[in-house]
Design an enzyme around this catalytic site. Structure first.
Site, PDB file in Angstrom:
ATOM      1  N   ASP A 280      -5.035  -5.688  -1.792  1.00 14.24           N
ATOM      2  CA  ASP A 280      -4.117  -6.279  -0.821  1.00 14.24           C
ATOM      3  C   ASP A 280      -2.880  -5.411  -0.633  1.00 14.24           C
ATOM      4  O   ASP A 280      -2.391  -4.778  -1.572  1.00 14.24           O
ATOM      5  CB  ASP A 280      -3.702  -7.661  -1.324  1.00 14.24           C
ATOM      6  N   GLU A 333      -6.781  -2.884   2.252  1.00 12.15           N
ATOM      7  CA  GLU A 333      -6.080  -3.459   3.393  1.00 12.15           C
ATOM      8  C   GLU A 333      -4.881  -2.545   3.648  1.00 12.15           C
ATOM      9  O   GLU A 333      -3.844  -2.677   3.014  1.00 12.15           O
ATOM     10  CB  GLU A 333      -5.605  -4.885   3.114  1.00 12.15           C
TER      11      GLU A 333
END
Length: 574
Positions: A280, A333
């Site tokens: 993330d 990401e």
């Protein structure tokens, strides 16, 4: 040292538990819990080592009991801390650590032995799930029955879980982690979570976890200021405090912190058999000036804005995971144009070594186009076609994730213009177009239902109304995708692109996708003879018009219905 084997609480062969915690600047550390009656004066004292690790054994400690560390910090203040390497926790909002030893016996040997290693030439279709709200109230064991059957029926190759690591605030969806080594106790025990993964593997479904090394919350009982100093976080607030989330940033240049994070990634791969980690907020790690104004950040030693320590961490992370766990996917990401996110680390100093990167550009441009009324799309045709210019620059995953259906962004269906019939037709066309476009696929739960309302972790999905046309389409595109090697690679050839009629057509080796986003029937001449229809999103079985749009007619012409995508294959396609 392997962090999770050396630190934390481990059962002793003859009874009791041994404890070890890193707190190099503490003056004293004790362990207290159910086995001491929680009385401070009865805490079990731990002994320090030269490496700053405090160790000790409590012969009366039993599995299932709660515990904390009582830390006399560098300033002379006592604090009560959860174990940074706890394997289990109390159910939030309670936050003590829990003594736990796994007794699970895995039954996924065939899956682990045959797990694919070259994912770039294989189908990957991911169903992204927030476990607590897919069907609210289900336990890990109940999900092992219901979720597994559902994903298997729809034909997804993988699930991706929003962070399962323990977190105190459910509204963070797991992205504010306090228990990096403990799956959340909200739905059961760590072995219950192992059971869910095992059942998915037995069904032939891979498991990806969201993983959050970018930051951690400030809760005074967790990692923040653990021994009275900036231990896990960077001591300089210009590098140690996240301006967007009010959280703390890890000190990536400290080897103990680096080992804590890399071994945490290894822990989930080894102890829980996960098949991949989606990392993330990578962009926030890479740039020292991320979300900061001039004067709020400090350049690196070369005067630039790159966080050199974070880059080194990510490169080592991917090297270690790929070396130790062949077949495990590492997915970034990353929302900027950082060069070489998915290049092997030995290709260049900036290469990060991930297997895939979420294609945020494709997502943004495509959803921007589909929000427009069909009559206006001719003026935005370039936003639909632009992603083909960079589709081959990285190994991409096309993602329509949870981030796109929250905070007032509306559900995927509700983003589209028109009445419900037109929006459902548009959603079917969008999904078929997405599955035909180069890149692996990820879809957040609820989109396949034709859900009107945006997702809420407290309300869960709207199962009261399910559009079987959209769900049937998702099942069919997954089935054809899994059987079509033409869609697994990067081959792409434009056959037609007309902004005036909102129509496009492109070829992926042996598959052609024809799409009409004008809202009315269109007739295209794309120069194909004898090809046959294998998927039509405007077919009656999906809720479409069911007429006048069945493939190739008149030799080289195609008639296609409103908001529809049509897949064609050569006559010999099975």
């Amino acid at each position: 040292m392997t962090v999770w084997r050396e630190l934390g609480a481990h059962a002793e062969p003859d009874g009791g538990f041994r404890f070890a915690v890193w707190a190099p600047n503490a003056r004293s550390v004790q362990v207290i819990g159910d086995f001491t009656g929680w009385w401070p004066d009865d805490g079990v004292p731990l002994e320090p080592s030269s490496a700053g690790v405090w160790r000790g054994v409590c012969a009366s400690a039993l599995a299932g009991q709660r515990y904390r560390y009582r830390v006399l910090d560098a300033s002379g203040q006592w604090s009560y801390r959860a174990d940074p390497v706890a394997f289990a926790t109390e159910c939030p909002p309670a936050n003590a650590s829990v003594l736990y030893s796994s007794s699970y016996t895995w039954n996924d040997e065939w899956w682990m032995a045959s797990r694919a290693t070259d994912h770039h030439v294989r189908p990957i279709s991911v169903y992204e799930v927030h476990l607590g709200s897919w069907r609210p109230g289900l336990s890990y064991k109940e999900l092992a029955d219901e979720l597994v059957a559902y994903v298997l029926d729809l034909g997804f190759t993988h699930v991706e879980f929003l962070p399962v690591m323990e977190h105190p605030f459910g509204g963070s969806w797991g992205y504010q982690v306090t228990g990096f080594y403990a799956p959340t106790s909200r739905m059961g025990t760590p072995d219950d979570f192992r059971h869910l993964i095992d059942r998915l593997h037995q069904a032939g479904i891979g498991v990806l976890l969201d993983w959050v090394p970018a930051h951690f919350p400030r809760d005074e009982w967790a990692l923040a200021g653990f021994d009275g100093t900036a231990l896990y976080e960077h001591p300089d607030p210009r590098r140690g405090e996240h301006p967007d989330w009010g959280s703390l940033i890890f000190n990536y240049g400290r080897w103990e912190v680096k080992d804590f994070l890399i071994d945490n990634a290894r822990y989930w791969c080894e102890e829980f058999h996960v098949d991949g980690l989606r990392v993330d907020a990578v962009a926030s790690m890479l740039y020292l000036d991320y979300s900061r104004q001039a004067g709020e950040w400090e350049p690196n030693v070369f005067g630039g804005n790159t966080n050199l320590e974070a880059v080194a961490l990510l490169r080592e992370l991917n090297t270690v995971v790929h070396r130790d766990y062949p077949g495990v996917l590492m997915i970034a990401e990353e929302s900027t144009a950082w060069p070489g996110v998915t290049q092997p680390v030995d290709w260049s100093p900036t290469a990060l070594g991930f297997g895939f990167k979420w294609n945020m550009g494709w997502m943004h441009d495509t959803l921007s186009y589909f929000r427009e009324e069909p009559i206006h799309r001719r003026y935005h045709h370039d936003t639909l076609t632009l992603p083909t210019l960079y589709a081959g620059q990285e190994h991409f995953m096309l993602s329509i994730s949870h981030d796109e259906v929250v905070h007032g962004k509306r559900s995927l269906l509700a983003k589209l213009p028109g009445d419900r019939w037109n929006r459902l037709a548009g959603l079917r066309g969008l999904l078929a177009y997405m599955w035909a476009f180069p890149g692996k696929k990820l879809l957040f739960m609820g989109a396949e239902l034709g859900q009107e309302t945006e997702w809420s972790e407290t309300r869960g999905l709207d199962w009261s109304y399910v559009d079987d046309g959209v769900r049937s389409l998702v099942r069919d595109v997954n089935r054809i995708y899994a059987a079509s090697p033409a869609l697994w690679g990067s081959a792409f050839e434009w056959l037609h692109s007309d902004p005036l009629t909102n129509t496009i057509a492109f070829r992926r080796d042996s598959l052609v996708c024809v799409a009409n986003f004008s809202g009315v029937h269109q007739r295209l001449s794309i120069g194909l003879t004898g090809w046959r229809e294998i998927l039509n999103t405007d077919a009656a079985c999906y809720g479409g018009t069911g007429s006048g749009n069945y493939g190739v007619i008149g030799g080289k012409d195609v008639v296609i219905g409103p908001h529809a995508a049509l897949w064609l294959m050569p006559p010999d396609f099975d």
